[in-house]
Write a protein that holds these residues in place. Structure first.
Motif, PDB file in Angstrom:
ATOM      1  N   THR A 254       0.783  -0.782   0.550  1.00  0.00           N
ATOM      2  CA  THR A 254       0.407  -0.276  -0.133  1.00  0.00           C
ATOM      3  C   THR A 254       0.781   1.458  -0.100  1.00  0.00           C
ATOM      4  O   THR A 254       2.079   0.818   0.285  1.00  0.00           O
ATOM      5  CB  THR A 254      -0.983  -0.075   1.133  1.00  0.00           C
ATOM      6  N   LYS A 255       0.293   2.524  -0.376  1.00  0.00           N
ATOM      7  CA  LYS A 255       1.251   3.553  -0.758  1.00  0.00           C
ATOM      8  C   LYS A 255       1.128   3.728   1.041  1.00  0.00           C
ATOM      9  O   LYS A 255       3.020   4.736   1.177  1.00  0.00           O
ATOM     10  CB  LYS A 255       0.632   4.671  -0.912  1.00  0.00           C
ATOM     11  N   GLU A 256       1.076   3.716   2.244  1.00  0.00           N
ATOM     12  CA  GLU A 256       1.453   3.553   3.113  1.00  0.00           C
ATOM     13  C   GLU A 256       2.265   3.075   3.924  1.00  0.00           C
ATOM     14  O   GLU A 256       3.707   3.354   4.405  1.00  0.00           O
ATOM     15  CB  GLU A 256       0.649   3.589   4.665  1.00  0.00           C
TER      16      GLU A 256
ATOM     17  N   ARG B 275      10.973  -4.424  -1.942  1.00  0.00           N
ATOM     18  CA  ARG B 275      10.266  -3.723  -2.422  1.00  0.00           C
ATOM     19  C   ARG B 275      11.096  -2.188  -2.538  1.00  0.00           C
ATOM     20  O   ARG B 275      10.862  -1.272  -3.171  1.00  0.00           O
ATOM     21  CB  ARG B 275       9.208  -2.912  -1.487  1.00  0.00           C
ATOM     22  N   TRP B 276      11.846  -1.989  -1.587  1.00  0.00           N
ATOM     23  CA  TRP B 276      12.794  -0.904  -2.535  1.00  0.00           C
ATOM     24  C   TRP B 276      13.819  -0.752  -3.122  1.00  0.00           C
ATOM     25  O   TRP B 276      13.730  -0.513  -3.883  1.00  0.00           O
ATOM     26  CB  TRP B 276      13.941  -0.882  -0.433  1.00  0.00           C
TER      27      TRP B 276
ATOM     28  N   ARG C 231       6.432   4.712   4.677  1.00  0.00           N
ATOM     29  CA  ARG C 231       6.885   4.022   5.650  1.00  0.00           C
ATOM     30  C   ARG C 231       8.285   3.423   6.022  1.00  0.00           C
ATOM     31  O   ARG C 231       9.430   3.980   6.789  1.00  0.00           O
ATOM     32  CB  ARG C 231       6.068   2.948   6.442  1.00  0.00           C
ATOM     33  N   LEU C 232       8.771   2.588   4.549  1.00  0.00           N
ATOM     34  CA  LEU C 232       9.618   2.248   4.336  1.00  0.00           C
ATOM     35  C   LEU C 232      10.500   3.251   3.924  1.00  0.00           C
ATOM     36  O   LEU C 232      11.503   3.119   3.765  1.00  0.00           O
ATOM     37  CB  LEU C 232       9.247   0.932   3.007  1.00  0.00           C
ATOM     38  N   ILE C 233       9.999   4.015   2.957  1.00  0.00           N
ATOM     39  CA  ILE C 233      11.314   4.959   2.355  1.00  0.00           C
ATOM     40  C   ILE C 233      11.638   6.379   3.849  1.00  0.00           C
ATOM     41  O   ILE C 233      12.861   6.572   3.413  1.00  0.00           O
ATOM     42  CB  ILE C 233      10.249   5.609   1.405  1.00  0.00           C
TER      43      ILE C 233
END
Length: 307
Positions: free
Chosen positions: A18-20, A56-57, A24-26
DNA sequence: AAGGCAGACAACCGCGTCTGG
DNA sequence: GCCAGACGCGGTTGTCTGCCT
Protein backbone atom coordinates in the motif's frame (compact mmCIF):
# COMPACT_ATOMS: atom_id res chain seq x y z
CA UNK A 1 13.45 -30.32 8.29
CA UNK A 2 14.27 -27.58 5.89
CA UNK A 3 15.20 -24.05 6.45
CA UNK A 4 13.63 -21.93 9.13
CA UNK A 5 11.36 -19.24 7.76
CA UNK A 6 12.99 -15.85 7.45
CA UNK A 7 10.25 -14.23 9.47
CA UNK A 8 7.12 -14.87 11.44
CA UNK A 9 4.74 -15.47 8.58
CA UNK A 10 1.61 -15.45 10.69
CA UNK A 11 2.00 -11.76 11.39
CA UNK A 12 3.21 -10.45 8.06
CA UNK A 13 1.33 -8.95 5.18
CA UNK A 14 1.78 -10.37 1.73
CA UNK A 15 0.91 -9.20 -1.71
CA UNK A 16 0.79 -5.71 -3.09
CA UNK A 17 2.20 -2.88 -1.04
CA UNK A 18 0.00 0.00 0.00
CA UNK A 19 1.03 3.63 -0.31
CA UNK A 20 1.22 3.86 3.43
CA UNK A 21 3.59 0.91 3.64
CA UNK A 22 5.73 2.39 0.91
CA UNK A 23 5.92 5.69 2.74
CA UNK A 24 6.87 4.02 6.00
CA UNK A 25 9.64 2.14 4.27
CA UNK A 26 10.92 5.23 2.48
CA UNK A 27 10.87 7.27 5.65
CA UNK A 28 12.71 4.63 7.60
CA UNK A 29 15.43 4.18 5.01
CA UNK A 30 15.84 7.93 4.66
CA UNK A 31 16.42 8.11 8.38
CA UNK A 32 18.49 5.02 8.97
CA UNK A 33 19.81 3.97 5.60
CA UNK A 34 19.67 0.58 3.93
CA UNK A 35 20.62 -2.64 5.62
CA UNK A 36 19.53 -4.78 8.56
CA UNK A 37 16.58 -5.92 6.53
CA UNK A 38 15.59 -8.51 9.06
CA UNK A 39 15.04 -5.98 11.80
CA UNK A 40 13.81 -3.22 9.55
CA UNK A 41 10.12 -4.16 9.42
CA UNK A 42 9.76 -3.98 13.16
CA UNK A 43 11.75 -0.79 13.41
CA UNK A 44 9.74 0.80 10.61
CA UNK A 45 6.43 -0.41 11.95
CA UNK A 46 5.76 -2.61 8.98
CA UNK A 47 4.03 -5.96 9.05
CA UNK A 48 6.26 -7.26 6.32
CA UNK A 49 9.03 -9.76 5.93
CA UNK A 50 12.48 -8.19 5.76
CA UNK A 51 13.08 -9.73 2.40
CA UNK A 52 9.88 -8.22 1.14
CA UNK A 53 11.02 -4.79 2.32
CA UNK A 54 14.35 -5.19 0.64
CA UNK A 55 12.73 -6.21 -2.64
CA UNK A 56 10.24 -3.39 -2.50
CA UNK A 57 12.97 -0.86 -1.92
CA UNK A 58 15.42 -2.19 -4.46
CA UNK A 59 12.93 -2.85 -7.22
CA UNK A 60 10.48 -0.06 -6.78
CA UNK A 61 11.16 2.66 -4.24
CA UNK A 62 14.81 3.47 -4.67
CA UNK A 63 15.10 7.09 -5.76
CA UNK A 64 17.70 6.41 -8.44
CA UNK A 65 15.50 4.08 -10.42
CA UNK A 66 14.83 4.91 -14.00
CA UNK A 67 11.23 4.16 -14.78
CA UNK A 68 9.79 3.80 -18.23
CA UNK A 69 10.49 1.89 -21.37
CA UNK A 70 13.83 0.46 -22.26
CA UNK A 71 15.63 2.24 -25.04
CA UNK A 72 16.98 0.53 -28.11
CA UNK A 73 20.49 0.98 -26.73
CA UNK A 74 19.52 -0.65 -23.48
CA UNK A 75 17.94 -3.51 -25.41
CA UNK A 76 21.09 -4.19 -27.33
CA UNK A 77 23.28 -3.85 -24.26
CA UNK A 78 21.15 -6.35 -22.37
CA UNK A 79 21.40 -8.79 -25.25
CA UNK A 80 25.15 -8.43 -25.40
CA UNK A 81 25.57 -8.74 -21.67
CA UNK A 82 23.30 -11.75 -21.57
CA UNK A 83 25.24 -13.43 -24.33
CA UNK A 84 28.29 -13.02 -22.14
CA UNK A 85 26.97 -13.51 -18.65
CA UNK A 86 23.87 -15.60 -19.07
CA UNK A 87 21.13 -15.13 -16.50
CA UNK A 88 23.27 -13.07 -14.15
CA UNK A 89 20.62 -10.42 -13.89
CA UNK A 90 22.23 -8.54 -11.08
CA UNK A 91 25.47 -8.20 -13.01
CA UNK A 92 23.61 -7.11 -16.09
CA UNK A 93 21.65 -4.61 -14.03
CA UNK A 94 24.92 -3.28 -12.70
CA UNK A 95 25.78 -2.09 -16.18
CA UNK A 96 22.45 -0.37 -16.69
CA UNK A 97 22.12 2.53 -14.30
CA UNK A 98 18.67 2.91 -12.87
CA UNK A 99 17.54 -0.56 -13.87
CA UNK A 100 17.03 -3.43 -11.47
CA UNK A 101 17.77 -7.07 -11.94
CA UNK A 102 14.11 -7.91 -11.52
CA UNK A 103 13.11 -5.36 -14.12
CA UNK A 104 15.65 -6.63 -16.59
CA UNK A 105 14.72 -10.23 -15.92
CA UNK A 106 11.06 -9.49 -16.55
CA UNK A 107 11.89 -7.45 -19.62
CA UNK A 108 14.04 -10.25 -20.92
CA UNK A 109 11.32 -12.82 -20.45
CA UNK A 110 8.58 -10.72 -21.95
CA UNK A 111 10.30 -8.81 -24.74
CA UNK A 112 13.82 -9.73 -25.60
CA UNK A 113 13.30 -13.46 -25.74
CA UNK A 114 10.73 -12.98 -28.41
CA UNK A 115 12.87 -10.45 -30.18
CA UNK A 116 15.75 -12.88 -30.39
CA UNK A 117 13.54 -15.71 -31.51
CA UNK A 118 12.15 -13.51 -34.25
CA UNK A 119 15.73 -12.89 -35.33
CA UNK A 120 16.22 -16.63 -35.49
CA UNK A 121 18.43 -16.74 -32.41
CA UNK A 122 18.13 -18.95 -29.40
CA UNK A 123 17.63 -16.66 -26.37
CA UNK A 124 19.76 -18.85 -24.14
CA UNK A 125 22.71 -19.56 -26.38
CA UNK A 126 22.45 -16.55 -28.72
CA UNK A 127 23.17 -18.90 -31.54
CA UNK A 128 21.05 -19.53 -34.59
CA UNK A 129 18.09 -21.62 -33.54
CA UNK A 130 18.96 -24.55 -35.80
CA UNK A 131 22.32 -24.94 -34.09
CA UNK A 132 21.20 -24.85 -30.55
CA UNK A 133 20.18 -28.44 -30.16
CA UNK A 134 23.72 -29.61 -30.58
CA UNK A 135 25.63 -26.64 -29.29
CA UNK A 136 23.60 -25.52 -26.34
CA UNK A 137 24.86 -28.07 -23.92
CA UNK A 138 28.43 -27.26 -24.73
CA UNK A 139 28.33 -23.54 -24.43
CA UNK A 140 25.48 -21.89 -22.68
CA UNK A 141 26.35 -18.33 -21.79
CA UNK A 142 25.36 -18.86 -18.22
CA UNK A 143 27.99 -21.46 -17.77
CA UNK A 144 30.59 -19.73 -19.84
CA UNK A 145 31.53 -17.43 -17.03
CA UNK A 146 30.32 -18.51 -13.67
CA UNK A 147 30.77 -15.34 -11.73
CA UNK A 148 29.10 -16.61 -8.63
CA UNK A 149 32.37 -18.27 -7.77
CA UNK A 150 33.85 -14.86 -7.49
CA UNK A 151 35.42 -14.98 -4.10
CA UNK A 152 37.42 -18.07 -4.63
CA UNK A 153 39.73 -17.95 -7.61
CA UNK A 154 40.57 -21.58 -7.41
CA UNK A 155 36.95 -22.44 -7.79
CA UNK A 156 36.23 -20.07 -10.59
CA UNK A 157 34.42 -22.04 -13.20
CA UNK A 158 35.04 -21.46 -16.85
CA UNK A 159 33.40 -24.51 -18.13
CA UNK A 160 35.15 -25.68 -21.20
CA UNK A 161 38.38 -24.22 -19.98
CA UNK A 162 38.86 -22.14 -23.02
CA UNK A 163 37.00 -18.97 -23.55
CA UNK A 164 36.59 -19.52 -27.20
CA UNK A 165 36.61 -16.16 -28.72
CA UNK A 166 39.10 -15.17 -31.32
CA UNK A 167 41.93 -14.06 -29.16
CA UNK A 168 42.16 -15.47 -25.74
CA UNK A 169 42.31 -18.78 -24.10
CA UNK A 170 42.04 -19.55 -20.47
CA UNK A 171 45.20 -21.31 -19.53
CA UNK A 172 46.68 -22.66 -16.40
CA UNK A 173 50.28 -21.94 -15.80
CA UNK A 174 51.94 -24.96 -14.23
CA UNK A 175 53.52 -22.84 -11.52
CA UNK A 176 50.62 -20.55 -10.98
CA UNK A 177 47.88 -20.96 -8.54
CA UNK A 178 45.29 -19.39 -10.72
CA UNK A 179 44.17 -19.61 -14.22
CA UNK A 180 44.69 -16.60 -16.38
CA UNK A 181 43.94 -15.39 -19.82
CA UNK A 182 46.59 -15.67 -22.44
CA UNK A 183 46.73 -13.53 -25.49
CA UNK A 184 46.70 -15.77 -28.49
CA UNK A 185 48.41 -13.97 -31.30
CA UNK A 186 47.96 -16.75 -33.79
CA UNK A 187 44.28 -16.92 -33.38
CA UNK A 188 43.89 -13.22 -33.76
CA UNK A 189 44.58 -13.47 -37.44
CA UNK A 190 41.90 -15.92 -38.29
CA UNK A 191 39.52 -15.94 -35.38
CA UNK A 192 40.26 -19.60 -35.00
CA UNK A 193 38.09 -21.58 -32.73
CA UNK A 194 38.12 -24.89 -31.09
CA UNK A 195 35.01 -26.73 -30.26
CA UNK A 196 34.13 -29.52 -27.94
CA UNK A 197 32.71 -31.89 -30.44
CA UNK A 198 35.45 -31.76 -33.03
CA UNK A 199 32.96 -32.71 -35.66
CA UNK A 200 31.95 -29.34 -36.91
CA UNK A 201 31.45 -28.70 -40.55
CA UNK A 202 32.91 -25.77 -42.43
CA UNK A 203 29.57 -24.07 -42.34
CA UNK A 204 29.31 -24.61 -38.62
CA UNK A 205 32.76 -23.21 -38.23
CA UNK A 206 31.87 -20.13 -40.21
CA UNK A 207 28.83 -19.55 -38.09
CA UNK A 208 30.78 -20.02 -34.91
CA UNK A 209 33.51 -17.68 -36.03
CA UNK A 210 30.92 -15.12 -36.89
CA UNK A 211 29.43 -15.54 -33.49
CA UNK A 212 32.72 -15.36 -31.69
CA UNK A 213 34.13 -12.48 -33.64
CA UNK A 214 31.25 -10.15 -33.17
CA UNK A 215 32.57 -6.72 -32.45
CA UNK A 216 31.62 -6.43 -28.87
CA UNK A 217 32.45 -3.60 -26.60
CA UNK A 218 30.85 -4.03 -23.25
CA UNK A 219 33.37 -1.99 -21.39
CA UNK A 220 33.52 -4.84 -18.99
CA UNK A 221 36.21 -6.58 -17.14
CA UNK A 222 36.01 -9.61 -14.95
CA UNK A 223 38.40 -10.66 -12.30
CA UNK A 224 38.88 -13.85 -10.44
CA UNK A 225 39.70 -12.11 -7.21
CA UNK A 226 39.33 -8.56 -6.03
CA UNK A 227 42.24 -6.27 -6.50
CA UNK A 228 43.99 -6.00 -3.22
CA UNK A 229 43.92 -2.29 -2.95
CA UNK A 230 40.19 -2.34 -3.20
CA UNK A 231 38.31 -2.04 0.07
CA UNK A 232 38.13 -5.33 1.80
CA UNK A 233 34.88 -7.13 2.18
CA UNK A 234 34.86 -6.48 5.85
CA UNK A 235 35.29 -2.78 5.50
CA UNK A 236 33.16 -2.16 2.50
CA UNK A 237 29.46 -2.33 2.07
CA UNK A 238 27.75 -5.29 0.63
CA UNK A 239 25.40 -3.45 -1.63
CA UNK A 240 24.93 -4.68 -5.15
CA UNK A 241 26.89 -1.69 -6.33
CA UNK A 242 29.85 -2.23 -4.09
CA UNK A 243 29.90 -5.90 -4.87
CA UNK A 244 29.81 -5.13 -8.52
CA UNK A 245 32.69 -2.79 -8.03
CA UNK A 246 34.67 -5.52 -6.36
CA UNK A 247 33.81 -8.08 -8.96
CA UNK A 248 34.02 -6.10 -12.12
CA UNK A 249 35.73 -2.94 -11.20
CA UNK A 250 34.81 0.62 -11.91
CA UNK A 251 34.16 0.49 -15.59
CA UNK A 252 31.74 3.33 -15.57
CA UNK A 253 33.82 5.89 -17.30
CA UNK A 254 36.63 6.49 -19.69
CA UNK A 255 37.26 2.90 -20.57
CA UNK A 256 39.24 2.40 -17.44
CA UNK A 257 39.31 -1.32 -17.82
CA UNK A 258 40.76 -3.31 -15.02
CA UNK A 259 41.71 -6.83 -14.29
CA UNK A 260 41.61 -8.01 -10.75
CA UNK A 261 43.07 -11.42 -11.28
CA UNK A 262 45.74 -12.41 -8.87
CA UNK A 263 48.76 -13.53 -10.76
CA UNK A 264 51.97 -14.53 -9.21
CA UNK A 265 54.72 -14.45 -11.74
CA UNK A 266 56.09 -12.40 -14.54
CA UNK A 267 54.71 -14.97 -16.89
CA UNK A 268 51.42 -13.51 -16.02
CA UNK A 269 52.42 -10.41 -17.81
CA UNK A 270 50.87 -12.13 -20.72
CA UNK A 271 47.67 -12.37 -18.89
CA UNK A 272 45.21 -9.99 -20.32
CA UNK A 273 42.59 -7.74 -18.93
CA UNK A 274 39.37 -9.51 -19.45
CA UNK A 275 37.69 -6.34 -20.54
CA UNK A 276 39.57 -6.82 -23.71
CA UNK A 277 38.80 -10.47 -23.67
CA UNK A 278 35.13 -9.79 -23.77
CA UNK A 279 34.95 -6.28 -25.00
CA UNK A 280 37.69 -6.13 -27.54
CA UNK A 281 37.31 -3.97 -30.53
CA UNK A 282 39.34 -5.77 -33.14
CA UNK A 283 42.85 -4.46 -33.38
CA UNK A 284 42.37 -2.17 -30.48
CA UNK A 285 42.20 -5.04 -28.07
CA UNK A 286 44.76 -4.77 -25.32
CA UNK A 287 47.14 -2.68 -27.32
CA UNK A 288 46.54 0.16 -24.95
CA UNK A 289 46.42 -1.80 -21.78
CA UNK A 290 48.88 -0.80 -19.17
CA UNK A 291 50.19 -3.20 -16.67
CA UNK A 292 51.09 -2.40 -13.13
CA UNK A 293 51.50 -4.47 -10.06
CA UNK A 294 50.68 -3.96 -6.46
CA UNK A 295 51.38 -6.42 -3.69
CA UNK A 296 51.52 -9.32 -6.03
CA UNK A 297 48.41 -8.32 -7.87
CA UNK A 298 48.66 -7.17 -11.39
CA UNK A 299 46.33 -4.57 -12.65
CA UNK A 300 45.51 -3.82 -16.22
CA UNK A 301 43.99 -0.59 -17.21
CA UNK A 302 43.55 1.45 -20.26
CA UNK A 303 44.07 5.15 -20.14
CA UNK A 304 41.04 7.23 -20.87
CA UNK A 305 40.61 7.55 -24.58
CA UNK A 306 38.50 10.66 -24.55
CA UNK A 307 38.34 12.14 -21.11
C1' DA B 1 -21.20 -6.02 -22.08
C1' DA B 2 -19.00 -10.03 -20.42
C1' DG B 3 -15.83 -13.68 -20.36
C1' DG B 4 -11.45 -15.56 -21.82
C1' DC B 5 -6.85 -14.98 -22.74
C1' DA B 6 -2.19 -13.30 -22.91
C1' DG B 7 1.20 -10.00 -21.64
C1' DA B 8 3.48 -7.30 -18.16
C1' DC B 9 5.35 -6.75 -13.92
C1' DA B 10 5.37 -6.93 -8.83
C1' DA B 11 6.23 -10.00 -5.31
C1' DC B 12 7.40 -14.41 -3.22
C1' DC B 13 10.24 -18.47 -2.35
C1' DG B 14 14.14 -21.45 -1.95
C1' DC B 15 18.79 -21.86 -1.97
C1' DG B 16 23.68 -20.49 -2.25
C1' DT B 17 27.01 -17.42 -0.38
C1' DC B 18 28.91 -14.39 2.89
C1' DT B 19 30.10 -12.84 7.46
C1' DG B 20 30.85 -12.48 12.26
C1' DG B 21 31.20 -14.92 16.49
C1' DG C 1 37.57 -24.37 11.06
C1' DC C 2 32.78 -24.48 12.16
C1' DC C 3 28.23 -22.73 12.64
C1' DA C 4 24.19 -19.86 12.56
C1' DG C 5 22.14 -15.91 10.91
C1' DA C 6 21.67 -12.54 7.30
C1' DC C 7 21.80 -11.27 2.70
C1' DG C 8 21.33 -11.56 -2.25
C1' DC C 9 20.19 -13.94 -6.47
C1' DG C 10 17.48 -16.29 -9.83
C1' DG C 11 13.38 -18.88 -10.78
C1' DT C 12 8.60 -18.94 -10.21
C1' DT C 13 4.07 -17.42 -9.05
C1' DG C 14 0.33 -14.14 -8.48
C1' DT C 15 -2.18 -10.27 -9.88
C1' DC C 16 -3.48 -6.65 -12.72
C1' DT C 17 -4.57 -4.79 -17.21
C1' DG C 18 -5.74 -4.50 -21.88
C1' DC C 19 -7.19 -6.77 -25.97
C1' DC C 20 -10.00 -9.95 -28.49
C1' DT C 21 -14.03 -12.64 -29.42
Amino acid sequence: MGRAPCCEKAHTNKGAWTKEEDQRLIDHIRQHGEGCWRSLPKAAGLLRCGKSCRLRWINYLRPDLKRGNFTQEEDELIIKLHSLLGNKWSLIAGRLPGRTDNEIKNYWNTHIKRKLISRGLDPQTHRPLNQTTTAAAAATPASRLDLRNRSSPSSAVFDHKTIKNNKFELLKHPKMEHEYYNYNIESEANCSTTTGSGTTTDEDQKQQNKYKCSDLNLDLSIGLEPFQSEPTRASSGNSAESRLQRIIGPCNSNNNHQFFGKVQSAAAAQAVCVCCQVGFQSSEACSNCQFTSNNGFYRFHRPALNP
